[in-house]
Design a protein around this motif. Structure first.
Motif, PDB file in Angstrom:
ATOM      1  N   ALA A  14      37.938  71.392  -1.971  1.00 62.21           N
ATOM      2  CA  ALA A  14      38.797  72.507  -1.572  1.00 62.21           C
ATOM      3  C   ALA A  14      38.666  73.724  -2.480  1.00 62.21           C
ATOM      4  O   ALA A  14      39.225  74.778  -2.195  1.00 62.21           O
ATOM      5  CB  ALA A  14      40.256  72.061  -1.531  1.00 62.21           C
ATOM      6  N   GLY A  15      37.899  73.588  -3.571  1.00 64.78           N
ATOM      7  CA  GLY A  15      37.761  74.695  -4.510  1.00 64.78           C
ATOM      8  C   GLY A  15      36.870  75.809  -3.981  1.00 64.78           C
ATOM      9  O   GLY A  15      36.090  75.614  -3.045  1.00 64.78           O
ATOM     10  N   LEU A  27      28.958  74.108  -1.844  1.00 66.24           N
ATOM     11  CA  LEU A  27      28.935  72.813  -1.162  1.00 66.24           C
ATOM     12  C   LEU A  27      28.138  72.849   0.138  1.00 66.24           C
ATOM     13  O   LEU A  27      27.753  71.798   0.658  1.00 66.24           O
ATOM     14  CB  LEU A  27      30.365  72.339  -0.883  1.00 66.24           C
ATOM     15  N   GLU A  28      27.879  74.043   0.658  1.00 72.14           N
ATOM     16  CA  GLU A  28      27.117  74.182   1.894  1.00 72.14           C
ATOM     17  C   GLU A  28      25.642  74.468   1.650  1.00 72.14           C
ATOM     18  O   GLU A  28      24.882  74.661   2.594  1.00 72.14           O
ATOM     19  CB  GLU A  28      27.724  75.288   2.758  1.00 72.14           C
ATOM     20  N   GLN A  29      25.239  74.467   0.392  1.00 72.05           N
ATOM     21  CA  GLN A  29      23.847  74.722   0.067  1.00 72.05           C
ATOM     22  C   GLN A  29      22.964  73.554   0.489  1.00 72.05           C
ATOM     23  O   GLN A  29      23.351  72.392   0.382  1.00 72.05           O
ATOM     24  CB  GLN A  29      23.677  74.970  -1.438  1.00 72.05           C
ATOM     25  N   VAL A  53      38.631  62.940   1.991  1.00 72.79           N
ATOM     26  CA  VAL A  53      38.085  64.232   1.582  1.00 72.79           C
ATOM     27  C   VAL A  53      39.182  65.288   1.628  1.00 72.79           C
ATOM     28  O   VAL A  53      39.840  65.467   2.658  1.00 72.79           O
ATOM     29  CB  VAL A  53      36.922  64.665   2.495  1.00 72.79           C
ATOM     30  N   VAL A  54      39.372  65.979   0.520  1.00 77.25           N
ATOM     31  CA  VAL A  54      40.313  67.096   0.455  1.00 77.25           C
ATOM     32  C   VAL A  54      39.489  68.368   0.487  1.00 77.25           C
ATOM     33  O   VAL A  54      38.675  68.615  -0.418  1.00 77.25           O
ATOM     34  CB  VAL A  54      41.165  67.031  -0.828  1.00 77.25           C
ATOM     35  N   CYS A  55      39.651  69.159   1.553  1.00 72.92           N
ATOM     36  CA  CYS A  55      38.764  70.312   1.730  1.00 72.92           C
ATOM     37  C   CYS A  55      39.512  71.517   2.279  1.00 72.92           C
ATOM     38  O   CYS A  55      40.687  71.438   2.650  1.00 72.92           O
ATOM     39  CB  CYS A  55      37.604  69.939   2.667  1.00 72.92           C
ATOM     40  N   SER A  56      38.807  72.627   2.336  1.00 76.63           N
ATOM     41  CA  SER A  56      39.323  73.840   2.949  1.00 76.63           C
ATOM     42  C   SER A  56      38.988  73.824   4.434  1.00 76.63           C
ATOM     43  O   SER A  56      38.110  73.075   4.884  1.00 76.63           O
ATOM     44  CB  SER A  56      38.692  75.068   2.277  1.00 76.63           C
ATOM     45  N   GLU A  57      39.654  74.654   5.209  1.00 78.86           N
ATOM     46  CA  GLU A  57      39.427  74.695   6.654  1.00 78.86           C
ATOM     47  C   GLU A  57      37.982  75.008   7.026  1.00 78.86           C
ATOM     48  O   GLU A  57      37.428  74.376   7.934  1.00 78.86           O
ATOM     49  CB  GLU A  57      40.366  75.713   7.304  1.00 78.86           C
ATOM     50  N   ALA A  81      44.694  77.151  -3.782  1.00 76.52           N
ATOM     51  CA  ALA A  81      44.747  78.052  -4.939  1.00 76.52           C
ATOM     52  C   ALA A  81      45.603  77.483  -6.065  1.00 76.52           C
ATOM     53  O   ALA A  81      45.570  78.001  -7.187  1.00 76.52           O
ATOM     54  CB  ALA A  81      45.284  79.417  -4.513  1.00 76.52           C
ATOM     55  N   GLN A  82      46.362  76.419  -5.773  1.00 74.61           N
ATOM     56  CA  GLN A  82      47.190  75.797  -6.812  1.00 74.61           C
ATOM     57  C   GLN A  82      46.366  74.957  -7.787  1.00 74.61           C
ATOM     58  O   GLN A  82      46.900  74.421  -8.749  1.00 74.61           O
ATOM     59  CB  GLN A  82      48.274  74.937  -6.161  1.00 74.61           C
ATOM     60  N   GLY A  83      45.058  74.847  -7.531  1.00 71.34           N
ATOM     61  CA  GLY A  83      44.176  74.200  -8.485  1.00 71.34           C
ATOM     62  C   GLY A  83      43.790  72.777  -8.144  1.00 71.34           C
ATOM     63  O   GLY A  83      44.247  72.189  -7.165  1.00 71.34           O
ATOM     64  N   MET A  84      42.918  72.223  -8.983  1.00 72.60           N
ATOM     65  CA  MET A  84      42.388  70.882  -8.759  1.00 72.60           C
ATOM     66  C   MET A  84      43.492  69.827  -8.750  1.00 72.60           C
ATOM     67  O   MET A  84      43.414  68.829  -8.019  1.00 72.60           O
ATOM     68  CB  MET A  84      41.357  70.532  -9.831  1.00 72.60           C
ATOM     69  N   GLY A  85      44.523  70.031  -9.561  1.00 74.16           N
ATOM     70  CA  GLY A  85      45.616  69.074  -9.600  1.00 74.16           C
ATOM     71  C   GLY A  85      46.247  68.884  -8.234  1.00 74.16           C
ATOM     72  O   GLY A  85      46.554  67.761  -7.824  1.00 74.16           O
TER      73      GLY A  85
END
Length: 203
Positions: A14-15, A27-29, A53-57, A81-85
């Protein structure tokens, strides 16, 4: 009869990957016949452990092609945006019935499935463990079920460092240099591609 709970692999994707200055998300490379994230997911699934898997949309559609829908946790931009935690907490909460959790960044495409199994097995005896190659600390980091309440309370960019400082972490020695290679930069990607085409280049 219910199966005995096993550890789950929590893949963090998600980063924003701000250190990667190339075109597009790191991650898409492309890497071999897949992508950095695609390869990481493939090795995680090959471990035969549950994979969350924790990811972005923007990454979710591709992830759903590999992982069961119930195991895809999509974070809003605000939560990401709240970070890896926050990502770790969301993944652990989604797999609350697991016996432990292996935290695996989504940019670890050369790690071996057996490494995940070995780290998972060590959680039977130690609450916090990590993969180690030739004395060097790597990923994944594993946490046992007893740390659930602390894991789901994590926030911020420090990830699980606070827990690692509080609890003794035990190394799991593996013959796997892939535990050390994460793709944070363009140079890291070039190194991953070179290693992928020439196994043993990380040794």
């Amino acid at each position: 009869m219910n199966a005995t709970p096993r550890p789950a692999v929590i893949v963090l994707a998600a980063g924003q990957g701000k250190r990667f200055l190339g075109a597009g998300h790191k991650l898409e490379q492309a890497l071999g016949d897949s992508t950095v994230l695609g390869r990481t997911l493939a090795l995680a699934l090959a471990s035969q452990l549950r994979v969350v898997v924790v990811c972005s949309e923007p990454l979710a559609a591709g992830v759903r092609g590999s992982v069961a829908a119930r195991d895809v946790v999509v974070l809003s931009p605000e939560r990401a945006a709240q970070g890896m935690g926050r990502s770790i907490a969301a993944g652990v909460e989604a797999a609350a019935d697991a016996s432990g959790w292996l935290i695996l960044p989504g940019d670890m495409p050369l790690l071996r499935p057996d490494t995940l199994r070995r780290v998972a097995a060590r959680l039977d005896t130690d609450p916090v463990v990590f993969a180690q190659y030739r004395g060097r600390r790597g990923h994944p980091v594993g946490f046992s079920q007893e740390l659930y309440s602390e894991l789901i309370a994590l926030q911020g960019d420090e990830g699980a460092r606070r827990l690692l400082a509080r609890y003794a972490a035990h190394p799991v020695d593996v013959d796997d240099p892939g535990v050390l290679l994460d793709v944070d930069t363009v140079d890291d990607l070039a190194r991953a591609k070179a290693t992928d085409s020439q196994p043993g280049a990380l040794l």
